[in-house]
Design a protein around this motif. Structure first.
Motif, PDB file in Angstrom:
ATOM      1  N   PRO A   1      15.058 -31.111 -35.993  1.00  0.00           N
ATOM      2  CA  PRO A   1      14.273 -32.126 -36.728  1.00  0.00           C
ATOM      3  C   PRO A   1      13.391 -31.516 -37.810  1.00  0.00           C
ATOM      4  N   LEU A   2      12.932 -30.284 -37.589  1.00  0.00           N
ATOM      5  CA  LEU A   2      12.145 -29.630 -38.637  1.00  0.00           C
ATOM      6  C   LEU A   2      13.001 -29.361 -39.870  1.00  0.00           C
ATOM      7  N   PHE A   3      14.264 -28.969 -39.653  1.00  0.00           N
ATOM      8  CA  PHE A   3      15.176 -28.783 -40.780  1.00  0.00           C
ATOM      9  C   PHE A   3      15.385 -30.108 -41.525  1.00  0.00           C
ATOM     10  N   TRP A   4      15.542 -31.195 -40.780  1.00  0.00           N
ATOM     11  CA  TRP A   4      15.717 -32.503 -41.412  1.00  0.00           C
ATOM     12  C   TRP A   4      14.496 -32.837 -42.274  1.00  0.00           C
TER      13      TRP A   4
ATOM     14  N   ASP B   1      18.856 -32.138 -56.917  1.00  0.00           N
ATOM     15  CA  ASP B   1      18.104 -33.183 -56.229  1.00  0.00           C
ATOM     16  C   ASP B   1      17.299 -32.619 -55.053  1.00  0.00           C
ATOM     17  N   GLY B   2      17.486 -31.329 -54.776  1.00  0.00           N
ATOM     18  CA  GLY B   2      16.745 -30.685 -53.699  1.00  0.00           C
ATOM     19  C   GLY B   2      15.592 -29.869 -54.264  1.00  0.00           C
ATOM     20  N   TYR B   3      15.715 -28.529 -54.135  1.00  0.00           N
ATOM     21  CA  TYR B   3      14.618 -27.666 -54.566  1.00  0.00           C
ATOM     22  C   TYR B   3      14.906 -26.928 -55.871  1.00  0.00           C
ATOM     23  N   GLY B   4      16.173 -26.891 -56.301  1.00  0.00           N
ATOM     24  CA  GLY B   4      16.516 -26.221 -57.547  1.00  0.00           C
ATOM     25  C   GLY B   4      16.212 -24.739 -57.547  1.00  0.00           C
TER      26      GLY B   4
ATOM     27  N   GLN C   1      12.588 -32.503 -47.433  1.00  0.00           N
ATOM     28  CA  GLN C   1      11.557 -32.980 -48.366  1.00  0.00           C
ATOM     29  C   GLN C   1      10.321 -32.091 -48.403  1.00  0.00           C
ATOM     30  N   ALA C   2      10.148 -31.230 -47.397  1.00  0.00           N
ATOM     31  CA  ALA C   2       8.936 -30.410 -47.314  1.00  0.00           C
ATOM     32  C   ALA C   2       9.304 -28.941 -47.119  1.00  0.00           C
ATOM     33  N   MET C   3       8.955 -28.091 -48.073  1.00  0.00           N
ATOM     34  CA  MET C   3       9.311 -26.683 -47.998  1.00  0.00           C
ATOM     35  C   MET C   3       8.665 -25.996 -46.802  1.00  0.00           C
TER      36      MET C   3
END
Length: 421
Positions: free
Chosen positions: A325-328, A277-280, A332-334
């Protein structure tokens, strides 16, 4: 915490060469190994690069098993999850080695101790390569990791010998070696395991440990010390050394907060990257982010020498706070995830160099103080990592980011309250 290394830093570093906590006076010789009676020559030029390289190799031994777990499990007819505890055994062994061996740098001949530990680690790594079961492998990994405290024996020596205006840069060179070893173990170790098998990786690590460990021991200064009192007096003295030095106490707590935040994010990053469900992605990608640490360390050392430890630590905490917050968002954004990984690594390395430089120059027992500092950071990281797993299971990636943010807040506010009191 002062805005620059204390004025007594040089005196403390010099005093550390003469006095060991609870062990009586020590009188190291200034003559270098292998240099005869003449000037150090090549020994002096190789001193720092060889120590940095030895640090990289020995630090890699702690994390050697982690990327090889799938290969070990397949070879032993098990599953990766069933042998995952081997990585924890390595951490336990390293913690034990820190407590028992690192304080000896204040009271025994470091040259002899480094050689003995290198040989013990070599033998244990070879035993690991020959292990027929997970039990024997665990014992070998435990012993090898416990003997892998050579970097923490050498950092106080590097700080004591460095010129006062370049002390942090010299410490940074060793720290850069340490992080290079961590990254190499996780990335190159996994690739070598796929190509040659996990046993060959342990054999290769044993050879490198023996060669570099003995070479480093040979080039270290000859120290003639007269130890008085129990061998492990430095271990008993740790609480008193921390209690008498507010600067050391702050360095310990602040690095525990910083390393805890980093550990929470880093141990869970592989879950996010590999999650369907993340980046695989593969977990090896997480290790590649660590390359930033090797680039940041030399820069951070120069900043500490120029602006002082306190200012660098404050800036590092600010960078880490921005990274959370960037990690959070990185869930959704690599692009945000990559930026956050670089920031938190920069924060960790800068904070580590500043705090460790401070820890090494605020007491007359640098090896004992360094042990207190490293164990504090390790404890903070281990506890945060233990909480990050359940947080990810219950609340996902946002829960991990919350643990990291809480650790940063605790590390900073606890020292601010102590400072005001």
């Amino acid at each position: 915490m002062p805005s620059s290394p204390p004025a007594s830093a040089s005196a403390s570093a010099s005093a550390s060469a003469r006095t060991g906590t609870g062990t009586g006076p020590v009188r190291p010789s200034t003559r270098h190994a292998g240099s005869g009676d003449g000037p150090p020559g090549a020994a002096a030029r190789l001193f720092l690069p060889l120590i940095a390289l030895c640090t990289a190799v020995t630090a890699a031994n702690i994390y050697l098993a982690a990327p090889l777990l799938p290969l070990i499990a397949r070879d032993m007819g098990s599953t990766p999850s069933a042998v995952a505890w081997l990585a924890s055994v390595a951490q336990l062994g390293y913690a034990s080695g820190l407590l028992f061996f690192a304080p000896l740098g204040d009271s025994v001949n470091r040259r002899r101790l480094v050689a003995v530990l290198a040989l013990v680690a070599t033998a244990a790594l070879l035993a690991a390569a020959a292990s027929a079961g997970t039990g024997a492998l665990a014992v070998a990994v435990l012993v090898a990791s416990a003997a892998t405290v050579v970097p923490q024996l050498l950092v106080p020596l590097v700080a004591a010998r460095a010129p006062a205006d370049r002390r942090a840069r010299h410490v940074a060179a060793v720290i850069a070696g340490l992080f290079t070893g961590v990254v190499a173990a996780r990335v190159l170790g996994g690739l070598a395991g796929q190509a040659f098998g996990w046993r060959a990786v342990f054999v290769g690590a044993a050879i490198l440990t023996a060669v570099l460990g003995l070479a480093t021991a040979y080039i270290l200064p000859v120290e003639r010390r007269q130890r008085q009192g129990p061998l492990f007096a430095g271990l008993v003295a740790i609480p008193g050394v921390v209690r008498r030095s507010p600067d050391l106490w702050r360095a310990c707590v602040r690095q525990a907060g910083m390393y805890g935040a980093w550990s929470a994010l880093w141990t869970s990053l592989a879950l996010l990257l590999a999650d369907a469900d993340g980046y695989g992605m593969t977990t090896a990608a997480a290790g590649l982010f660590g390359l930033a640490a090797t680039l940041v360390a030399p820069v951070a050392g120069g900043l500490v020498d120029r602006f002082g430890a306190a200012r660098v630590v404050r800036s590092a905490y600010l960078l880490a706070a921005v990274s959370v917050p960037l990690f959070w968002w990185g869930g959704q954004a690599m692009a945000a995830l990559c930026a956050a990984a670089v920031l938190v690594h920069a924060a960790l390395v800068a904070s580590h160099i500043a705090n460790q430089t401070l820890a090494l120059t605020t007491t007359p027992a640098p090896a004992t103080a360094n042990t207190a500092y490293v164990v504090s950071g390790f404890a903070g990281g281990a506890l945060a990592s233990a909480l990050a797993g359940p947080a990810y299971a219950h609340w996902g990636w946002g829960g991990v980011c919350a643990v990291a943010g809480a650790w940063l807040l605790l590390g900073w506010t606890a020292t601010a309250v102590r400072r005001a009191g």
